[in-house]
Design an enzyme around this catalytic site. Structure first.
Site, mmCIF file in Angstrom:
data_model
loop_
_atom_site.group_PDB
_atom_site.id
_atom_site.type_symbol
_atom_site.label_atom_id
_atom_site.label_comp_id
_atom_site.label_asym_id
_atom_site.label_seq_id
_atom_site.Cartn_x
_atom_site.Cartn_y
_atom_site.Cartn_z
ATOM 1 N N TYR A 124 -32.626 92.079 -33.244
ATOM 2 C CA TYR A 124 -31.831 92.616 -34.635
ATOM 3 C C TYR A 124 -32.820 92.922 -35.892
ATOM 4 O O TYR A 124 -32.260 93.083 -37.791
ATOM 5 C CB TYR A 124 -31.389 91.614 -35.252
ATOM 6 C CG TYR A 124 -30.237 91.299 -34.369
ATOM 7 C CD1 TYR A 124 -30.509 90.331 -34.097
ATOM 8 C CD2 TYR A 124 -28.439 91.327 -35.183
ATOM 9 C CE1 TYR A 124 -29.007 90.524 -32.674
ATOM 10 C CE2 TYR A 124 -27.365 91.577 -34.505
ATOM 11 C CZ TYR A 124 -28.165 90.823 -32.877
ATOM 12 O OH TYR A 124 -26.370 91.132 -32.608
ATOM 13 N N LYS A 171 -34.951 83.021 -22.136
ATOM 14 C CA LYS A 171 -34.990 84.256 -21.191
ATOM 15 C C LYS A 171 -36.652 84.231 -21.396
ATOM 16 O O LYS A 171 -37.401 85.592 -20.658
ATOM 17 C CB LYS A 171 -34.601 85.471 -21.346
ATOM 18 C CG LYS A 171 -34.636 86.587 -19.497
ATOM 19 C CD LYS A 171 -33.668 85.918 -18.850
ATOM 20 C CE LYS A 171 -33.873 86.400 -17.539
ATOM 21 N NZ LYS A 171 -32.764 86.453 -16.239
ATOM 22 N N ASP A 204 -29.109 83.212 -18.713
ATOM 23 C CA ASP A 204 -27.788 83.396 -17.479
ATOM 24 C C ASP A 204 -27.249 82.472 -17.104
ATOM 25 O O ASP A 204 -26.195 82.944 -16.706
ATOM 26 C CB ASP A 204 -28.557 84.691 -16.312
ATOM 27 C CG ASP A 204 -29.990 84.567 -16.032
ATOM 28 O OD1 ASP A 204 -30.881 83.604 -17.049
ATOM 29 O OD2 ASP A 204 -30.648 84.715 -15.196
ATOM 30 N N ASP A 228 -25.572 85.657 -30.636
ATOM 31 C CA ASP A 228 -24.604 86.631 -30.983
ATOM 32 C C ASP A 228 -23.506 86.437 -29.536
ATOM 33 O O ASP A 228 -22.269 86.525 -29.541
ATOM 34 C CB ASP A 228 -24.997 88.038 -31.623
ATOM 35 C CG ASP A 228 -23.705 89.083 -31.580
ATOM 36 O OD1 ASP A 228 -23.015 88.516 -32.241
ATOM 37 O OD2 ASP A 228 -23.945 90.131 -31.255
#
Ligand code: ATP
Length: 336
Positions: A124, A171, A204, A228
């Site tokens: 962002y 991640k 994930d 988000d």
């Protein structure tokens, strides 16, 4: 005591859900003067800026704002006023509780989890450019300062609210430096909170757990983008976007809003569910020390939901925004 808060009605269904919440808060006897300000596309048209100086000045002065959804054009057009507001006011922590409400239809039960989303950086950053035609670079910014600050917020929150566990979501197996730094910062902060169990999940794998056994998850601390995406998933676990509120918190100001967007398909049709913004307003009341009135409204809302007689369309009913608001006001009235 009379409070003064900034009110941004927002786009699409924003004016309808804002009006509903303003009515319910008044019915509960909370004395609020609303300083109404524009933001987003409306403000851009009038002032040339999506977050005009008058709006920022209002929030800085009153320290608290209730905000309806602001539409952000996809792919082109102005940059997100939501993101700009969070960055300009340094509202670094985005808190999004997802909890099953009595009577709200859902495939899941016993979900009670809190997203703590870093709100100022990551993808962002808004730093994108075309390297050569056909190749675009979007910069994911991760800093030690912002990662440590959000981790501390998550652990302090967990301790204060007596939560069971904090889970860092990342991640770092792929983004070894960026997400690696985020994870390292959370681990370091976790070491200072030996009383709060801590674990880690790759984003994930977390998504799998969320749809298989969401009741096992508690406080999730995530970088901006995963926060988000995962929070919309979490809204789906407890009845949809119409029933999840959110707080954007910084050192000097706080902005409370619904998780959902402007829902242009419903705008002006008296069909929107105002619950998400009402839940945000309940968080706002707790934030300013109006806990008793917050509880009163929360109980009234629970009773309306539990009875199942007055439900908006997103929850399988046929009530209008106004009918639902009337029902909550009636319940609030019984308790005051
Ligand atoms: P935006 O572009 O502002 O993000 P959007 O329509 O793409 O708006 P959302 O508004 O977040 O995205 O929601 C998607 C859909 O979910 C809406 O089109 C609407 O049908 C439903 N929805 C969202 N919020 C509500 C609400 N408060 N009450 C009822 N339905 C809602």
């Amino acid at each position: 005591m009379t409070h003064t808060f900034t009110l941004i009605e927002g786009d699409g269904i924003g004016p309808e859900v804002s009006a509903a919440v303003v009515r319910i808060l008044a019915a509960a006897g909370v004395e609020i003067e609303w300083d109404r300000q524009d933001a987003g596309a409306v403000a851009l048209e009038q002032t040339g800026e999506t977050i005009p100086p008058a709006l920022l000045e209002s929030i800085r002065r009153h320290k608290v704002a209730l905000k309806g959804p602001l539409a952000t054009p996809v792919g082109t057009g102005h940059t997100s006023a939501n993101v700009a507001l969070r960055k300009t006011l340094d509202l670094y922590a985005n808190l999004r509780p997802s909890r099953n409400m009595p009577g709200v239809p859902s495939r899941y039960h016993h979900v009670d989890l809190i997203i703590v989303r870093e709100n100022t950086e990551d993808l962002y950053s808004g730093l994108e450019h075309e390297v050569v035609p056909g190749v675009v670079e979007s910069l994911k910014i991760v800093t030690e300062r912002a990662s440590t600050r959000i981790a501390r917020f998550a652990f302090e929150y967990a301790r204060r609210e007596g939560r069971r566990r904090v889970t860092a979501v990342h991640k770092a197996n792929i983004m070894k430096l960026g997400d690696g730094l985020f994870l390292e910062c959370v681990r370091r902060v976790a070491a200072g909170y030996p009383d709060i169990p801590f674990d880690e999940r790759i984003v994930d794998a977390l998504c799998l757990d969320l749809v298989v056994k969401p009741e096992t998850l508690d406080v999730l601390v995530l970088p901006n983008l995963y926060g988000d995406i995962v929070s919309d998933l979490c809204a789906g676990l407890v009845g949809g976007l119409g029933v999840v509120g959110s707080a954007n918190l910084g050192e000097d100001a706080a902005v409370f809003e619904a998780v959902h967007g402007s829902a242009p398909d419903l705008a002006g049709r008296n069909l929107a569910n105002p619950t998400a913004l009402l839940l945000a307003a309940i968080m706002m009341l707790r934030h300013v020390g109006e806990g008793a009135r917050a509880d009163l409204i929360a109980r009234a809302l629970d009773r309306v939901m539990q009875s199942g007689q007055v439900r908006t369309r997103d929850l399988g009913g046929d009530a209008s925004t106004t009918e639902f608001t009337d029902a909550v006001c009636r319940e609030v009235g019984k308790a005051t």
